[in-house]
Scaffold this active site. Structure first.
Site, PDB file in Angstrom:
ATOM      1  N   LYS A  24       0.941  -1.346  -0.071  1.00 33.27           N
ATOM      2  CA  LYS A  24      -0.081   0.103   0.051  1.00 33.27           C
ATOM      3  C   LYS A  24       0.798   1.221  -0.050  1.00 33.27           C
ATOM      4  O   LYS A  24       1.915   1.085   0.669  1.00 33.27           O
ATOM      5  CB  LYS A  24      -1.058   0.006   1.255  1.00 33.27           C
ATOM      6  CG  LYS A  24      -0.380   0.114   2.697  1.00 33.27           C
ATOM      7  CD  LYS A  24       0.083   1.597   3.048  1.00 33.27           C
ATOM      8  CE  LYS A  24       0.861   1.522   4.205  1.00 33.27           C
ATOM      9  NZ  LYS A  24       1.840   2.531   4.578  1.00 33.27           N
TER      10      LYS A  24
ATOM     11  N   GLY B  95       7.731   1.071   4.688  1.00 29.86           N
ATOM     12  CA  GLY B  95       6.477   1.974   4.665  1.00 29.86           C
ATOM     13  C   GLY B  95       5.426   1.602   3.726  1.00 29.86           C
ATOM     14  O   GLY B  95       4.683   2.462   3.300  1.00 29.86           O
ATOM     15  N   LEU B  96       5.602   0.424   3.478  1.00 31.06           N
ATOM     16  CA  LEU B  96       4.732  -0.134   2.312  1.00 31.06           C
ATOM     17  C   LEU B  96       3.672  -1.242   2.788  1.00 31.06           C
ATOM     18  O   LEU B  96       3.163  -2.080   2.088  1.00 31.06           O
ATOM     19  CB  LEU B  96       5.577  -0.589   1.032  1.00 31.06           C
ATOM     20  CG  LEU B  96       6.431   0.407   0.401  1.00 31.06           C
ATOM     21  CD1 LEU B  96       7.153  -0.082  -0.729  1.00 31.06           C
ATOM     22  CD2 LEU B  96       5.615   1.408  -0.149  1.00 31.06           C
TER      23      LEU B  96
ATOM     24  N   GLY C 197       4.714  -6.497   5.925  1.00 39.07           N
ATOM     25  CA  GLY C 197       4.232  -7.444   6.771  1.00 39.07           C
ATOM     26  C   GLY C 197       2.699  -7.513   6.992  1.00 39.07           C
ATOM     27  O   GLY C 197       2.336  -8.621   7.116  1.00 39.07           O
TER      28      GLY C 197
ATOM     29  N   SER D 296       0.382  -6.613   5.042  1.00 38.75           N
ATOM     30  CA  SER D 296      -0.177  -7.590   3.857  1.00 38.75           C
ATOM     31  C   SER D 296      -0.243  -8.847   3.943  1.00 38.75           C
ATOM     32  O   SER D 296      -0.903  -9.706   3.649  1.00 38.75           O
ATOM     33  CB  SER D 296       0.317  -6.910   2.520  1.00 38.75           C
ATOM     34  OG  SER D 296      -0.546  -7.082   1.328  1.00 38.75           O
TER      35      SER D 296
ATOM     36  N   ASP E   7      -2.448  -1.490  10.495  1.00 33.57           N
ATOM     37  CA  ASP E   7      -2.351  -1.523   8.659  1.00 33.57           C
ATOM     38  C   ASP E   7      -3.183  -2.708   8.272  1.00 33.57           C
ATOM     39  O   ASP E   7      -3.573  -2.797   7.162  1.00 33.57           O
ATOM     40  CB  ASP E   7      -1.305  -1.329   8.136  1.00 33.57           C
ATOM     41  CG  ASP E   7      -0.632   0.021   8.308  1.00 33.57           C
ATOM     42  OD1 ASP E   7      -1.418   1.080   8.587  1.00 33.57           O
ATOM     43  OD2 ASP E   7       0.557   0.273   7.846  1.00 33.57           O
TER      44      ASP E   7
HETATM   45  P1  ATP Z   1       4.201  -0.027   7.656  1.00 32.57           P
HETATM   46  O1  ATP Z   1       4.029   0.442   6.522  1.00 32.57           O
HETATM   47  O2  ATP Z   1       2.683  -0.929   7.970  1.00 32.57           O
HETATM   48  O3  ATP Z   1       4.623   0.700   8.984  1.00 32.57           O
HETATM   49  P2  ATP Z   1       6.633  -1.487   7.052  1.00 32.57           P
HETATM   50  O4  ATP Z   1       6.514  -1.612   5.360  1.00 32.57           O
HETATM   51  O5  ATP Z   1       7.406  -0.295   7.387  1.00 32.57           O
HETATM   52  O6  ATP Z   1       5.245  -1.659   7.444  1.00 32.57           O
HETATM   53  P3  ATP Z   1       7.245  -4.173   7.370  1.00 32.57           P
HETATM   54  O7  ATP Z   1       7.878  -4.445   5.948  1.00 32.57           O
HETATM   55  O8  ATP Z   1       5.826  -4.647   7.315  1.00 32.57           O
HETATM   56  O9  ATP Z   1       7.349  -2.544   7.734  1.00 32.57           O
HETATM   57  O10 ATP Z   1       8.183  -4.956   8.290  1.00 32.57           O
HETATM   58  C1  ATP Z   1       8.471  -4.259   9.667  1.00 32.57           C
HETATM   59  C2  ATP Z   1       8.932  -5.173  10.858  1.00 32.57           C
HETATM   60  O11 ATP Z   1       8.068  -6.377  10.846  1.00 32.57           O
HETATM   61  C3  ATP Z   1      10.335  -5.723  10.155  1.00 32.57           C
HETATM   62  O12 ATP Z   1      11.240  -5.404  11.331  1.00 32.57           O
HETATM   63  C4  ATP Z   1      10.060  -7.174   9.941  1.00 32.57           C
HETATM   64  O13 ATP Z   1      11.188  -7.961  10.528  1.00 32.57           O
HETATM   65  C5  ATP Z   1       8.882  -7.394  10.886  1.00 32.57           C
HETATM   66  N1  ATP Z   1       8.226  -8.670  10.028  1.00 32.57           N
HETATM   67  C6  ATP Z   1       7.214  -9.604  10.826  1.00 32.57           C
HETATM   68  N2  ATP Z   1       6.472 -10.112   9.737  1.00 32.57           N
HETATM   69  C7  ATP Z   1       7.159  -9.772   8.392  1.00 32.57           C
HETATM   70  C8  ATP Z   1       6.740 -10.030   6.953  1.00 32.57           C
HETATM   71  N3  ATP Z   1       5.851 -11.236   6.917  1.00 32.57           N
HETATM   72  N4  ATP Z   1       7.187  -9.320   6.126  1.00 32.57           N
HETATM   73  C9  ATP Z   1       8.080  -8.462   6.394  1.00 32.57           C
HETATM   74  N5  ATP Z   1       8.551  -8.095   7.567  1.00 32.57           N
HETATM   75  C10 ATP Z   1       7.720  -8.732   8.637  1.00 32.57           C
END
Ligand code: ATP
Length: 287
Positions: A10, A98-99, A102, A104, A136
Site C-alpha cells: 500500500k 513504509g509499504l 508485513g 499485507s 494496517d
Molecule cells: P508499515 O508501512 O505498516 O509501517 P513497513 O512496510 O514499514 O510497515 P514491514 O515491511 O511490514 O514494515 O516490516 C516491519 C517489521 O516487521 C520488520 O522489522 C520485520 O522484521 C517484521 N516482520 C514481521 N513479519 C514480516 C513479514 N511477513 N514481512 C516483512 N516484515 C515482517
C-alpha cells in the site's frame, strides 16, 4: 491442499496525525491505496497441528515474530483449529519500507486460511481480527482505496483514483515507525486536507490528487534521514506529477500519468538508488 495468494503493498496518498491517545497510539487519518507490487503467499494444509514459515528474505523472521505467523496463530486460538499450515512467503515488497509488507502478508494469510481451514468468516470479521495484529492489517484485508481512521483500523471504502503509474524508490535504510512517531511534534504539524483529497479522488481529478498529497511524518523522517528528502527532490526534478513519502518512510513514491515520463524517471532514479520499482496503482478492491 494448497492456496496461492497475492499480498499487495500500500501507499498513503494522505497521512495525518490528530492526537496521541491514552492507550499510547496516535489518532490518524490516512488515505490508503494498493499498488501492483506484491509478495506471494503459498499456504499448504498440514494435518499436524503446527505453523511453519518459509520466507525468501533473510531479514524477515520465520518464527512467531512474523506477522503471517501471528495471523495463523490468532485464527487457530480463536476457532480451535487443530490442523496446521506451511506458509511460504516470497518477499517482493521491500522490508521496513513504509509499504505495509508485513501487514499485507498477515492479511493475505487471514484471507487464505479462512478458505483453507473452512472458517466461513466475512471480510469484515477478518478485518476486525487483523487489527489485533497491526493497525494496517485491517486495510490490507480489503485492499482497494480507503480512508483509515482511529489508529488506522477503521476503514471506509472510497472510489479508486484514476489509473496511473507509481514509481517507488527506497533508499538503503530501514525506518522504525515507532522512532518516527516518538520524534513527531503534534503542535508543529501542517495538516493535509483529507476531505479535499477524497473529493479529488471521487471526482477522478488527477491534477488535484497530485496537488493534495500530504504526509505529516515527512518532516520528521527527512530530518533524521536527509537521503529520503533527496530522493523526493530527485523525483520531482525528473518530472513526476506528484511525490510523497509513504507511511513513515523511507520509500518515496511518484505519481506519473504517461509511460514515457515514467520510464525517464525510473531510469534516472536507478542511477541513485538500487530499490526502484515502476508499478500500476490498483485502487479497486479485488476481494
Ligand atoms: P508499515 O508501512 O505498516 O509501517 P513497513 O512496510 O514499514 O510497515 P514491514 O515491511 O511490514 O514494515 O516490516 C516491519 C517489521 O516487521 C520488520 O522489522 C520485520 O522484521 C517484521 N516482520 C514481521 N513479519 C514480516 C513479514 N511477513 N514481512 C516483512 N516484515 C515482517
Amino acid at each position: 491442499m494448497k492456496i496461492s495468494i497475492k499480498a499487495p503493498a500500500k501507499i498513503n496518498l494522505s497521512l495525518d496525525v490528530l492526537q496521541k491517545r491514552e492507550d499510547g497510539y496516535h489518532e490518524v487519518e490516512m488515505i490508503m491505496t494498493t499498488v501492483d507490487l506484491a509478495d506471494r503467499i503459498e499456504l499448504t494444509l498440514l494435518e499436524e497441528n503446527k505453523i511453519i514459515i518459509d520466507v525468501s528474505e533473510g531479514f524477515v523472521p520465520s518464527d512467531n515474530r512474523n506477522l503471517a505467523f501471528q495471523a495463523a496463530q490468532l485464527l487457530k486460538d480463536r476457532f480451535n483449529v487443530e490442523k496446521g499450515v506451511r506458509i511460504a512467503i516470497q518477499k517482493n515488497i521491500p522490508v521496513s519500507a513504509g509499504l505495509a509488507g508485513g501487514s499485507s502478508d498477515a492479511a493475505a494469510t487471514l484471507r487464505g486460511l479462512n478458505e483453507l481451514w473452512s472458517l466461513g468468516l466475512s471480510l469484515d470479521e477478518l478485518a476486525i481480527l487483523g487489527a489485533k495484529i497491526g493497525s494496517d492489517v485491517s486495510f490490507c484485508v480489503y485492499g482497494g482505496t480507503a480512508l483509515a481512521t482511529g489508529r488506522g483500523e477503521k476503514i471506509k471504502h472510497i472510489a479508486a483514483p484514476p489509473p496511473c503509474w507509481i514509481i517507488l524508490a527506497k533508499p538503503p535504510i530501514g525506518v522504525s515507525t515507532a522512532e518516527i512517531y516518538r520524534n513527531l511534534k503534534l503542535e508543529d504539524l501542517s495538516h493535509p486536507d483529507i476531505m479535499k483529497m477524497i473529493s479529488a479522488i471521487e471526482g477522478r481529478d488527477y491534477e488535484e490528487i497530485c496537488g493534495q498529497l500530504g504526509n505529516v511524518l515527512e518532516t520528521v523522517t527527512f530530518k533524521l534521514y536527509p537521503e529520503v528528502q533527496r530522493i523526493k527532490d530527485q523525483m520531482l526534478r525528473f518530472g513526476a506529477d506528484g511525490v510523497l513519502m509513504s507511511g513513515s518512510g523511507p520509500t518515496v513514491f511518484g505519481i506519473v500519468k504517461h509511460e514515457s515520463r515514467m520510464l525517464r524517471i525510473y531510469n534516472g532514479l536507478r542511477g541513485f538508488c538500487n530499490d526502484v520499482y515502476a508499478v500500476r496503482l490498483i485502487g479497486e478492491r479485488s476481494y
